[in-house]
Design an enzyme around this catalytic site. Structure first.
Site, PDB file in Angstrom:
ATOM      1  N   GLY A  34       0.972  -1.331  -0.135  1.00 60.36           N
ATOM      2  CA  GLY A  34      -0.118   0.070   0.002  1.00 60.36           C
ATOM      3  C   GLY A  34       0.876   1.050  -0.016  1.00 60.36           C
ATOM      4  O   GLY A  34       2.065   1.058   0.195  1.00 60.36           O
ATOM      5  N   LEU A  35       0.282   2.417  -0.121  1.00 58.36           N
ATOM      6  CA  LEU A  35       0.813   3.542  -0.104  1.00 58.36           C
ATOM      7  C   LEU A  35       1.721   3.846   1.154  1.00 58.36           C
ATOM      8  O   LEU A  35       1.256   3.307   2.079  1.00 58.36           O
ATOM      9  CB  LEU A  35       0.038   4.679  -0.539  1.00 58.36           C
ATOM     10  N   SER A  36       2.699   4.940   1.097  1.00 53.62           N
ATOM     11  CA  SER A  36       3.358   5.247   2.287  1.00 53.62           C
ATOM     12  C   SER A  36       2.315   5.951   3.118  1.00 53.62           C
ATOM     13  O   SER A  36       1.532   6.895   2.514  1.00 53.62           O
ATOM     14  CB  SER A  36       4.364   6.300   1.786  1.00 53.62           C
ATOM     15  N   GLY A  37       2.214   5.592   4.322  1.00 53.45           N
ATOM     16  CA  GLY A  37       1.087   6.183   5.160  1.00 53.45           C
ATOM     17  C   GLY A  37      -0.077   5.537   5.178  1.00 53.45           C
ATOM     18  O   GLY A  37      -1.014   5.931   5.928  1.00 53.45           O
ATOM     19  N   ALA A  38      -0.047   4.444   4.518  1.00 47.67           N
ATOM     20  CA  ALA A  38      -1.456   3.734   4.453  1.00 47.67           C
ATOM     21  C   ALA A  38      -2.028   2.828   5.796  1.00 47.67           C
ATOM     22  O   ALA A  38      -3.039   2.681   6.111  1.00 47.67           O
ATOM     23  CB  ALA A  38      -1.551   2.596   3.462  1.00 47.67           C
ATOM     24  N   GLY A  39      -0.778   2.500   6.477  1.00 47.76           N
ATOM     25  CA  GLY A  39      -0.973   1.977   7.684  1.00 47.76           C
ATOM     26  C   GLY A  39      -0.486   0.320   7.810  1.00 47.76           C
ATOM     27  O   GLY A  39      -0.550  -0.489   8.648  1.00 47.76           O
ATOM     28  N   LYS A  40       0.559   0.131   6.940  1.00 46.33           N
ATOM     29  CA  LYS A  40       0.887  -1.027   6.601  1.00 46.33           C
ATOM     30  C   LYS A  40       1.840  -1.580   7.906  1.00 46.33           C
ATOM     31  O   LYS A  40       1.607  -2.777   8.501  1.00 46.33           O
ATOM     32  CB  LYS A  40       1.960  -1.119   5.455  1.00 46.33           C
ATOM     33  N   SER A 108       5.983  -1.475  -2.084  1.00 47.20           N
ATOM     34  CA  SER A 108       5.914  -2.684  -3.466  1.00 47.20           C
ATOM     35  C   SER A 108       5.334  -2.102  -4.231  1.00 47.20           C
ATOM     36  O   SER A 108       4.030  -2.924  -4.497  1.00 47.20           O
ATOM     37  CB  SER A 108       5.786  -4.133  -2.701  1.00 47.20           C
TER      38      SER A 108
END
Length: 202
Positions: A34-40, A108
Site C-alpha cells: 500500500g501507499l506510504s502512510g497507508a497503515g502497513k 512494493s
C-alpha cells in the site's frame, strides 16, 4: 539474474517441514502492500503481536528497517526498488523455510515485483494484503514528512506523487483501513488465517 552454472544448491540435513513441525505451526508469508502512510507497518506490528500472544513464531520485515542493513546500498529508482523487493522476497522465503511466519510491510508499488515475490514463495502460502487507504488521507497523515518533501521537489520517485502505485488486482485480503480500527482490522486478518487453516482458532 541467473545463478552461475558452477554454483549448486546444497541440501540441508534438516528439512523445512521438520523445522515447521518442531514449531508446531504452518509457515506462510503475509505481504502487506500500500501507499506510504497507508497503515502497513501499524497493522503488521499489531498482527505480529497478536500472533506472538497466540504462541506463534513470526518475523516482521519492515521497509525502513531493511534499508538500515540488508538493502542499505540501494536507492529509490525503479530498478533499485525492484532489487529491494527481490531481496525481501528471498529473505521471506528463507524465514518460511525455517518454519517461521514471515510478515512484510513494503510499499512494493509494482505488480511485477509482487508477482515475483509470490512465485519465489513456491509452495509456501503467500497472502497479499492490500492496505487500501486513499492518497489524500495518506498525505494528510504524512507521518515521516515524505509527501511534503516530494511535493516540494526534494524527494524524487516518490510513490503516489511522481512514481505510480499499481494496486493489487486480486489480493487475498483487501483492507479499507479508514473504515475500521486497528483492532478490528487485525481481527479480520486473524479470522482469514483461521479460515485458511493457517492458525488455530482462539
Amino acid at each position: 539474474m541467473t545463478v552461475p552454472e558452477d554454483i549448486h544448491w546444497q541440501a540441508t540435513a534438516v528439512t523445512p517441514s521438520q523445522r515447521s513441525d518442531q514449531k508446531r505451526q504452518t509457515p506462510f508469508i503475509l505481504w502487506f502492500t500500500g501507499l506510504s502512510g497507508a497503515g502497513k507497518t501499524t497493522l503488521a506490528n499489531a498482527l505480529d503481536r497478536a500472533l506472538f500472544e497466540r504462541g506463534h513464531h513470526a518475523m516482521l520485515l519492515d521497509g525502513d528497517n531493511v534499508r538500515h542493513g540488508l538493502c542499505r546500498d540501494l536507492g529509490f529508482s525503479e530498478q533499485a526498488r525492484a532489487e529491494n523487493i527481490r531481496r525481501v522476497a528471498e529473505t521471506a522465503r528463507l524465514f518460511s523455510d525455517a518454519g517461521l511466519i514471515a510478515i512484510t510491510a513494503f510499499i512494493s508499488p509494482f505488480r511485477r515485483e509482487r508477482a515475483l515475490a509470490r512465485q519465489r514463495a513456491g509452495d509456501t502460502p503467500f497472502i497479499e494484503v492490500f492496505v487500501d487507504t486513499p492518497l489524500a488521507l495518506c498525505e494528510k497523515r504524512d507521518p515521516k514528512g515524505l509527501y511534503r518533501k516530494a511535493r516540494a521537489g526534494n524527494l524524487a520517485c516518490f510513490t503516489g506523487i511522481d512514481s505510480p502505485y499499481e494496486p493489487p488486482l486480486q489480493p487475498e485480503l483487501h483492507l479499507r483501513t479508514p473504515a475500521q480500527s486497528v483492532a478490528d482490522t487485525t481481527g479480520q486478518i486473524l479470522a482469514y488465517l483461521q479460515q485458511r487453516g493457517l492458525i488455530a482458532n482462539g
